[in-house]
Design an enzyme around this catalytic site. Structure first.
Site: not given
Ligand code: NAD
Ligand code: WQD
Length: 336
Positions: A123, A147, A151, A57
Protein backbone atom coordinates in the site's frame (compact mmCIF):
# COMPACT_ATOMS: atom_id res chain seq x y z
CA UNK A 1 -3.28 -22.67 -11.15
CA UNK A 2 -3.17 -19.39 -9.20
CA UNK A 3 -4.07 -19.40 -5.51
CA UNK A 4 -5.88 -16.14 -4.69
CA UNK A 5 -6.03 -15.50 -0.95
CA UNK A 6 -8.76 -13.04 -0.03
CA UNK A 7 -10.31 -13.78 -3.43
CA UNK A 8 -13.90 -13.03 -2.37
CA UNK A 9 -12.91 -9.56 -1.11
CA UNK A 10 -13.08 -6.28 -3.01
CA UNK A 11 -9.81 -6.34 -4.92
CA UNK A 12 -9.39 -10.13 -4.86
CA UNK A 13 -12.76 -10.73 -6.56
CA UNK A 14 -11.84 -8.37 -9.40
CA UNK A 15 -8.46 -10.09 -9.65
CA UNK A 16 -10.25 -13.44 -10.05
CA UNK A 17 -12.16 -11.98 -13.00
CA UNK A 18 -9.02 -10.56 -14.61
CA UNK A 19 -7.08 -13.78 -14.05
CA UNK A 20 -9.85 -16.01 -15.41
CA UNK A 21 -10.30 -13.78 -18.43
CA UNK A 22 -6.54 -13.90 -19.00
CA UNK A 23 -6.77 -17.71 -19.16
CA UNK A 24 -5.52 -18.65 -15.67
CA UNK A 25 -7.19 -21.25 -13.49
CA UNK A 26 -8.10 -19.77 -10.14
CA UNK A 27 -8.38 -21.23 -6.65
CA UNK A 28 -9.75 -18.89 -3.97
CA UNK A 29 -8.92 -19.23 -0.27
CA UNK A 30 -10.88 -16.86 1.96
CA UNK A 31 -12.16 -17.06 5.53
CA UNK A 32 -15.14 -14.81 4.65
CA UNK A 33 -14.36 -12.45 7.54
CA UNK A 34 -15.08 -9.50 5.25
CA UNK A 35 -16.90 -11.03 2.28
CA UNK A 36 -19.46 -13.65 1.33
CA UNK A 37 -19.29 -16.89 -0.63
CA UNK A 38 -21.93 -15.53 -3.04
CA UNK A 39 -19.16 -13.52 -4.69
CA UNK A 40 -17.92 -16.75 -6.28
CA UNK A 41 -21.28 -17.11 -8.11
CA UNK A 42 -20.96 -13.54 -9.34
CA UNK A 43 -17.42 -14.10 -10.61
CA UNK A 44 -18.72 -17.20 -12.39
CA UNK A 45 -21.55 -15.17 -13.97
CA UNK A 46 -19.11 -12.58 -15.28
CA UNK A 47 -16.52 -15.04 -16.57
CA UNK A 48 -18.64 -18.03 -17.58
CA UNK A 49 -16.22 -20.08 -15.51
CA UNK A 50 -16.24 -20.79 -11.78
CA UNK A 51 -13.13 -20.45 -9.65
CA UNK A 52 -12.49 -23.23 -7.16
CA UNK A 53 -13.22 -22.03 -3.62
CA UNK A 54 -12.02 -23.12 -0.21
CA UNK A 55 -13.34 -21.43 2.88
CA UNK A 56 -10.44 -21.17 5.29
CA UNK A 57 -7.87 -19.06 7.03
CA UNK A 58 -4.33 -18.37 5.87
CA UNK A 59 -3.20 -18.86 9.48
CA UNK A 60 -4.32 -22.49 9.34
CA UNK A 61 -1.01 -24.19 8.52
CA UNK A 62 -2.39 -27.70 8.05
CA UNK A 63 -5.03 -26.36 5.66
CA UNK A 64 -2.33 -24.53 3.67
CA UNK A 65 -0.25 -27.70 3.43
CA UNK A 66 -3.34 -29.57 2.23
CA UNK A 67 -4.23 -26.90 -0.35
CA UNK A 68 -0.71 -26.49 -1.76
CA UNK A 69 -0.21 -30.27 -1.65
CA UNK A 70 -3.53 -31.02 -3.35
CA UNK A 71 -3.52 -28.50 -6.21
CA UNK A 72 -0.75 -27.64 -8.67
CA UNK A 73 -0.30 -24.04 -7.59
CA UNK A 74 2.12 -22.08 -9.79
CA UNK A 75 1.83 -18.78 -7.94
CA UNK A 76 -0.04 -16.98 -5.19
CA UNK A 77 -1.84 -13.66 -5.37
CA UNK A 78 -2.04 -12.67 -1.75
CA UNK A 79 -4.86 -10.24 -0.87
CA UNK A 80 -6.07 -11.75 2.43
CA UNK A 81 -5.73 -9.31 5.29
CA UNK A 82 -7.42 -6.72 7.45
CA UNK A 83 -7.28 -3.17 6.15
CA UNK A 84 -9.20 -0.69 8.34
CA UNK A 85 -6.78 1.92 9.69
CA UNK A 86 -8.94 3.02 12.65
CA UNK A 87 -9.70 -0.56 13.69
CA UNK A 88 -5.96 -1.34 13.57
CA UNK A 89 -5.34 1.38 16.16
CA UNK A 90 -7.94 -0.20 18.46
CA UNK A 91 -7.06 -3.85 17.75
CA UNK A 92 -3.34 -3.87 16.86
CA UNK A 93 -2.76 -7.50 17.89
CA UNK A 94 -5.58 -8.67 15.65
CA UNK A 95 -3.87 -6.88 12.76
CA UNK A 96 -0.42 -8.31 13.50
CA UNK A 97 -1.94 -11.76 13.92
CA UNK A 98 -4.06 -11.73 10.80
CA UNK A 99 -1.71 -9.89 8.46
CA UNK A 100 1.77 -10.75 9.74
CA UNK A 101 1.23 -14.22 11.21
CA UNK A 102 -1.06 -15.10 8.29
CA UNK A 103 1.48 -14.08 5.66
CA UNK A 104 4.25 -15.81 7.60
CA UNK A 105 2.26 -19.07 7.42
CA UNK A 106 1.69 -18.58 3.73
CA UNK A 107 5.38 -17.90 3.00
CA UNK A 108 6.35 -20.95 5.03
CA UNK A 109 3.89 -23.18 3.18
CA UNK A 110 5.10 -21.74 -0.13
CA UNK A 111 8.68 -22.69 0.68
CA UNK A 112 7.74 -26.16 1.90
CA UNK A 113 5.62 -26.90 -1.17
CA UNK A 114 8.04 -25.17 -3.55
CA UNK A 115 5.64 -22.56 -4.92
CA UNK A 116 8.01 -20.01 -6.41
CA UNK A 117 6.05 -16.82 -7.08
CA UNK A 118 3.89 -14.42 -5.10
CA UNK A 119 2.19 -11.12 -5.90
CA UNK A 120 1.62 -9.24 -2.66
CA UNK A 121 -0.81 -6.38 -1.84
CA UNK A 122 1.17 -3.57 -0.32
CA UNK A 123 0.00 0.00 0.00
CA UNK A 124 1.04 3.60 -0.55
CA UNK A 125 0.44 3.89 3.18
CA UNK A 126 4.04 2.64 3.62
CA UNK A 127 5.42 6.00 2.39
CA UNK A 128 6.57 8.54 4.92
CA UNK A 129 4.04 11.42 5.09
CA UNK A 130 6.82 13.98 4.61
CA UNK A 131 7.99 12.72 1.20
CA UNK A 132 7.50 15.02 -1.82
CA UNK A 133 5.06 14.17 -4.64
CA UNK A 134 4.96 12.17 -6.79
CA UNK A 135 5.91 9.21 -4.60
CA UNK A 136 8.51 7.03 -6.25
CA UNK A 137 9.29 3.51 -5.07
CA UNK A 138 12.57 4.68 -3.53
CA UNK A 139 10.87 7.30 -1.31
CA UNK A 140 11.40 6.84 2.43
CA UNK A 141 8.99 4.50 4.20
CA UNK A 142 7.32 5.24 7.53
CA UNK A 143 3.92 4.02 8.58
CA UNK A 144 1.76 6.02 10.95
CA UNK A 145 -0.63 3.31 12.19
CA UNK A 146 -0.58 -0.41 13.02
CA UNK A 147 -2.18 -1.39 9.69
CA UNK A 148 0.58 0.42 7.80
CA UNK A 149 3.21 -1.14 10.04
CA UNK A 150 1.96 -4.63 9.18
CA UNK A 151 2.56 -3.76 5.51
CA UNK A 152 6.08 -2.51 6.32
CA UNK A 153 6.89 -5.69 8.24
CA UNK A 154 5.51 -7.82 5.41
CA UNK A 155 7.44 -5.96 2.71
CA UNK A 156 10.60 -6.62 4.75
CA UNK A 157 9.68 -10.25 5.46
CA UNK A 158 9.23 -10.87 1.74
CA UNK A 159 12.55 -9.20 0.97
CA UNK A 160 14.32 -11.48 3.48
CA UNK A 161 12.61 -14.59 2.14
CA UNK A 162 13.60 -13.66 -1.39
CA UNK A 163 17.22 -12.96 -0.35
CA UNK A 164 17.43 -16.41 1.23
CA UNK A 165 16.17 -18.10 -1.96
CA UNK A 166 16.82 -16.02 -5.08
CA UNK A 167 15.26 -18.75 -7.18
CA UNK A 168 11.88 -17.28 -6.17
CA UNK A 169 9.94 -14.34 -7.50
CA UNK A 170 7.96 -11.70 -5.62
CA UNK A 171 6.08 -8.55 -6.62
CA UNK A 172 5.24 -6.08 -3.88
CA UNK A 173 2.56 -3.84 -5.38
CA UNK A 174 1.88 -0.55 -3.62
CA UNK A 175 -1.69 0.47 -4.31
CA UNK A 176 -2.79 4.08 -4.16
CA UNK A 177 -6.57 4.58 -3.73
CA UNK A 178 -8.54 1.77 -5.42
CA UNK A 179 -12.14 2.71 -6.30
CA UNK A 180 -14.80 1.65 -8.82
CA UNK A 181 -16.19 -1.75 -9.59
CA UNK A 182 -16.53 -4.23 -12.43
CA UNK A 183 -18.64 -2.73 -15.23
CA UNK A 184 -21.23 -5.52 -14.85
CA UNK A 185 -22.23 -4.10 -11.46
CA UNK A 186 -22.07 -7.66 -10.08
CA UNK A 187 -19.02 -7.23 -7.83
CA UNK A 188 -17.64 -4.25 -5.94
CA UNK A 189 -16.63 -2.97 -2.55
CA UNK A 190 -19.06 -3.92 0.17
CA UNK A 191 -18.09 -2.18 3.40
CA UNK A 192 -19.69 -3.56 6.53
CA UNK A 193 -21.30 -0.77 8.57
CA UNK A 194 -19.85 2.73 8.40
CA UNK A 195 -17.57 3.16 5.35
CA UNK A 196 -14.03 4.37 6.16
CA UNK A 197 -13.13 5.34 2.61
CA UNK A 198 -14.30 8.24 0.51
CA UNK A 199 -15.89 6.59 -2.55
CA UNK A 200 -18.16 4.13 -0.68
CA UNK A 201 -19.26 7.02 1.52
CA UNK A 202 -20.02 9.22 -1.49
CA UNK A 203 -22.06 6.36 -3.01
CA UNK A 204 -24.06 5.83 0.16
CA UNK A 205 -24.83 9.55 0.46
CA UNK A 206 -25.91 9.70 -3.19
CA UNK A 207 -28.16 6.68 -2.57
CA UNK A 208 -29.72 8.32 0.48
CA UNK A 209 -28.33 5.69 2.86
CA UNK A 210 -26.33 8.43 4.65
CA UNK A 211 -27.41 12.04 5.00
CA UNK A 212 -24.31 13.89 3.91
CA UNK A 213 -20.60 13.55 3.34
CA UNK A 214 -18.22 15.18 5.80
CA UNK A 215 -15.27 16.50 3.81
CA UNK A 216 -12.33 16.24 6.19
CA UNK A 217 -10.30 19.45 6.07
CA UNK A 218 -10.74 22.38 3.70
CA UNK A 219 -7.47 24.07 4.60
CA UNK A 220 -4.82 21.84 3.03
CA UNK A 221 -2.29 23.50 0.72
CA UNK A 222 -3.96 21.92 -2.34
CA UNK A 223 -5.90 23.10 -5.39
CA UNK A 224 -9.13 23.70 -3.42
CA UNK A 225 -8.05 23.09 0.17
CA UNK A 226 -9.28 19.47 0.30
CA UNK A 227 -7.10 16.34 0.35
CA UNK A 228 -5.69 15.07 -2.94
CA UNK A 229 -5.42 11.36 -3.77
CA UNK A 230 -4.46 9.12 -6.67
CA UNK A 231 -7.70 7.21 -7.29
CA UNK A 232 -7.23 4.12 -9.43
CA UNK A 233 -9.99 2.03 -11.02
CA UNK A 234 -9.99 -1.43 -9.46
CA UNK A 235 -10.03 -3.07 -12.92
CA UNK A 236 -6.87 -1.17 -13.90
CA UNK A 237 -5.37 -2.22 -10.58
CA UNK A 238 -6.06 -5.93 -11.09
CA UNK A 239 -4.92 -5.82 -14.71
CA UNK A 240 -1.64 -4.52 -13.28
CA UNK A 241 -1.58 -7.63 -11.07
CA UNK A 242 -1.94 -9.94 -14.05
CA UNK A 243 1.00 -8.23 -15.76
CA UNK A 244 3.06 -8.43 -12.55
CA UNK A 245 2.13 -12.12 -12.19
CA UNK A 246 3.32 -12.89 -15.74
CA UNK A 247 6.54 -11.04 -14.93
CA UNK A 248 7.02 -13.15 -11.78
CA UNK A 249 6.30 -16.39 -13.63
CA UNK A 250 8.74 -15.50 -16.41
CA UNK A 251 11.70 -14.39 -14.30
CA UNK A 252 13.19 -14.55 -10.81
CA UNK A 253 13.47 -11.42 -8.72
CA UNK A 254 11.95 -9.01 -6.24
CA UNK A 255 9.88 -6.24 -7.74
CA UNK A 256 8.41 -3.29 -5.85
CA UNK A 257 6.04 -1.17 -7.93
CA UNK A 258 3.48 1.57 -7.41
CA UNK A 259 0.04 0.98 -8.89
CA UNK A 260 -1.57 4.37 -9.40
CA UNK A 261 -2.54 6.70 -12.24
CA UNK A 262 0.00 9.39 -11.47
CA UNK A 263 -2.85 11.94 -11.28
CA UNK A 264 -4.06 13.64 -8.13
CA UNK A 265 -7.77 14.43 -7.65
CA UNK A 266 -9.08 16.42 -4.69
CA UNK A 267 -11.98 15.27 -2.54
CA UNK A 268 -14.20 18.06 -3.89
CA UNK A 269 -13.15 17.34 -7.47
CA UNK A 270 -14.16 13.72 -6.93
CA UNK A 271 -17.52 14.71 -5.44
CA UNK A 272 -18.25 17.02 -8.41
CA UNK A 273 -17.09 14.40 -10.92
CA UNK A 274 -19.41 11.88 -9.27
CA UNK A 275 -22.36 14.28 -9.43
CA UNK A 276 -21.85 15.06 -13.09
CA UNK A 277 -21.05 11.46 -14.16
CA UNK A 278 -24.16 10.11 -12.46
CA UNK A 279 -26.57 13.04 -12.56
CA UNK A 280 -27.11 12.99 -8.82
CA UNK A 281 -26.45 15.21 -5.82
CA UNK A 282 -23.99 14.46 -3.02
CA UNK A 283 -24.80 16.74 -0.07
CA UNK A 284 -21.55 17.56 1.73
CA UNK A 285 -20.03 19.92 4.26
CA UNK A 286 -16.49 20.88 5.15
CA UNK A 287 -15.47 19.74 8.63
CA UNK A 288 -12.14 19.54 10.50
CA UNK A 289 -9.22 17.44 9.34
CA UNK A 290 -9.21 13.70 10.08
CA UNK A 291 -6.33 12.55 12.30
CA UNK A 292 -3.49 10.95 10.39
CA UNK A 293 -4.50 12.23 6.93
CA UNK A 294 -1.85 13.60 4.58
CA UNK A 295 -2.62 16.62 2.36
CA UNK A 296 -1.78 14.82 -0.86
CA UNK A 297 -0.60 11.53 -2.25
CA UNK A 298 -0.03 10.45 -5.82
CA UNK A 299 2.19 7.97 -7.56
CA UNK A 300 5.24 8.21 -9.71
CA UNK A 301 4.21 5.62 -12.30
CA UNK A 302 7.41 5.45 -14.36
CA UNK A 303 8.63 2.14 -12.95
CA UNK A 304 5.32 0.38 -13.67
CA UNK A 305 5.52 1.62 -17.26
CA UNK A 306 9.19 0.76 -17.73
CA UNK A 307 9.34 -2.63 -16.01
CA UNK A 308 5.82 -3.94 -16.55
CA UNK A 309 4.76 -1.95 -19.61
CA UNK A 310 1.56 -1.24 -17.68
CA UNK A 311 -0.46 1.94 -17.34
CA UNK A 312 -4.02 2.73 -16.31
CA UNK A 313 -6.74 3.15 -18.93
CA UNK A 314 -9.74 4.34 -16.95
CA UNK A 315 -10.42 7.90 -15.75
CA UNK A 316 -12.30 9.46 -12.84
CA UNK A 317 -15.60 9.52 -14.74
CA UNK A 318 -15.51 5.76 -15.30
CA UNK A 319 -14.53 5.20 -11.65
CA UNK A 320 -17.57 7.23 -10.55
CA UNK A 321 -19.98 5.58 -12.99
CA UNK A 322 -18.90 2.04 -12.11
CA UNK A 323 -18.97 2.74 -8.36
CA UNK A 324 -22.53 4.08 -8.70
CA UNK A 325 -23.75 1.14 -10.80
CA UNK A 326 -22.45 -1.23 -8.13
CA UNK A 327 -24.06 0.87 -5.38
CA UNK A 328 -27.44 0.77 -7.13
CA UNK A 329 -27.20 -3.01 -7.52
CA UNK A 330 -26.18 -3.59 -3.93
CA UNK A 331 -28.08 -0.96 -1.93
CA UNK A 332 -29.98 -3.61 -0.05
CA UNK A 333 -26.77 -5.24 1.16
CA UNK A 334 -25.38 -1.82 2.12
CA UNK A 335 -28.43 -0.93 4.17
CA UNK A 336 -28.23 -4.00 6.36
P1 NAD B 1 -11.26 -6.83 1.57
O1 NAD B 1 -11.46 -6.80 3.04
O2 NAD B 1 -12.40 -6.53 0.69
O3 NAD B 1 -10.67 -8.26 1.13
C1 NAD B 1 -9.82 -9.02 1.95
C2 NAD B 1 -10.34 -10.45 1.94
O4 NAD B 1 -9.46 -11.25 2.74
C3 NAD B 1 -11.73 -10.57 2.54
O5 NAD B 1 -12.54 -11.33 1.66
C4 NAD B 1 -11.52 -11.34 3.86
O6 NAD B 1 -12.59 -12.16 4.17
C5 NAD B 1 -10.25 -12.10 3.56
N1 NAD B 1 -9.41 -12.40 4.73
C6 NAD B 1 -9.01 -11.55 5.72
N2 NAD B 1 -8.23 -12.19 6.58
C7 NAD B 1 -8.12 -13.48 6.16
C8 NAD B 1 -7.45 -14.61 6.64
N3 NAD B 1 -6.74 -14.58 7.76
N4 NAD B 1 -7.54 -15.77 5.95
C9 NAD B 1 -8.27 -15.83 4.81
N5 NAD B 1 -8.94 -14.77 4.31
C10 NAD B 1 -8.86 -13.61 4.97
O7 NAD B 1 -10.02 -5.86 1.27
P2 NAD B 1 -9.47 -5.35 -0.14
O8 NAD B 1 -9.77 -3.91 -0.25
O9 NAD B 1 -9.87 -6.26 -1.22
O10 NAD B 1 -7.91 -5.46 0.14
C11 NAD B 1 -7.15 -6.57 -0.31
C12 NAD B 1 -5.68 -6.35 0.07
O11 NAD B 1 -5.22 -5.13 -0.52
C13 NAD B 1 -5.46 -6.21 1.57
O12 NAD B 1 -4.26 -6.86 1.89
C14 NAD B 1 -5.31 -4.71 1.76
O13 NAD B 1 -4.49 -4.39 2.87
C15 NAD B 1 -4.64 -4.31 0.47
N6 NAD B 1 -4.87 -2.89 0.11
C16 NAD B 1 -6.16 -2.43 -0.02
C17 NAD B 1 -6.37 -1.10 -0.33
C18 NAD B 1 -7.76 -0.55 -0.44
O14 NAD B 1 -7.93 0.67 -0.40
N7 NAD B 1 -8.79 -1.36 -0.63
C19 NAD B 1 -5.28 -0.25 -0.54
C20 NAD B 1 -4.00 -0.76 -0.41
C21 NAD B 1 -3.80 -2.10 -0.09
C1 WQD C 1 -9.38 9.82 0.86
C2 WQD C 1 -9.61 11.31 1.10
C3 WQD C 1 -9.98 11.88 3.39
C4 WQD C 1 -13.83 9.89 3.88
C5 WQD C 1 -6.91 4.84 3.02
C6 WQD C 1 -5.92 4.13 3.89
C7 WQD C 1 -4.77 3.62 3.09
C8 WQD C 1 -5.25 2.78 1.89
C9 WQD C 1 -6.35 3.45 1.13
C10 WQD C 1 -5.08 0.47 2.40
C11 WQD C 1 -8.88 11.85 2.34
C12 WQD C 1 -11.21 12.19 2.56
C13 WQD C 1 -12.65 10.36 3.35
C14 WQD C 1 -14.85 10.82 4.22
C15 WQD C 1 -13.45 12.59 3.45
N1 WQD C 1 -5.77 1.52 2.31
N2 WQD C 1 -12.47 11.70 3.13
N3 WQD C 1 -14.63 12.13 3.98
O1 WQD C 1 -7.05 7.89 3.73
O2 WQD C 1 -6.15 8.16 1.35
O3 WQD C 1 -6.28 5.93 2.37
O4 WQD C 1 -7.37 3.91 2.04
O5 WQD C 1 -3.91 0.29 2.28
O6 WQD C 1 -3.97 2.89 3.94
O7 WQD C 1 -5.44 5.05 4.87
O8 WQD C 1 -8.37 7.04 1.72
O9 WQD C 1 -10.74 7.05 1.06
O10 WQD C 1 -10.15 7.16 3.51
O11 WQD C 1 -9.68 9.13 2.07
O12 WQD C 1 -13.28 13.82 3.26
O13 WQD C 1 -15.91 10.45 4.74
O14 WQD C 1 -11.01 11.52 1.34
O15 WQD C 1 -9.80 12.85 4.38
O16 WQD C 1 -8.47 13.16 2.04
P1 WQD C 1 -6.92 7.36 2.36
P2 WQD C 1 -9.82 7.52 2.12
Amino acid sequence: MILVTGGTGYIGSHACVALTQAGFEVLVLDNLSNSTAGVIDRIARICGRRPAFIEGDIRNESLLAQVLGGYRVDAIMHFAGLKAVGESVEQPLQYYDNNVVGTHSLLKAMREKRVRAMVFSSSATVYSPTEPMPLSECAARRASNPYGRTKLVLEDMIEDVYAADPDTSFARLRYFNPVGAHESGLIGENPKGFPNNLMPYVCQVAAGVREKLSVFGGDYPTVDGTGVRDFIHVMDLVEGHVVALRHCLASRGLLTVNLGTGQGTSVLQLVHAFESANGCVVPHELVGRRDGDVAESWADTRLAREVLGWRTKRGIEEMCRDSWRWQLNSTQEHCT
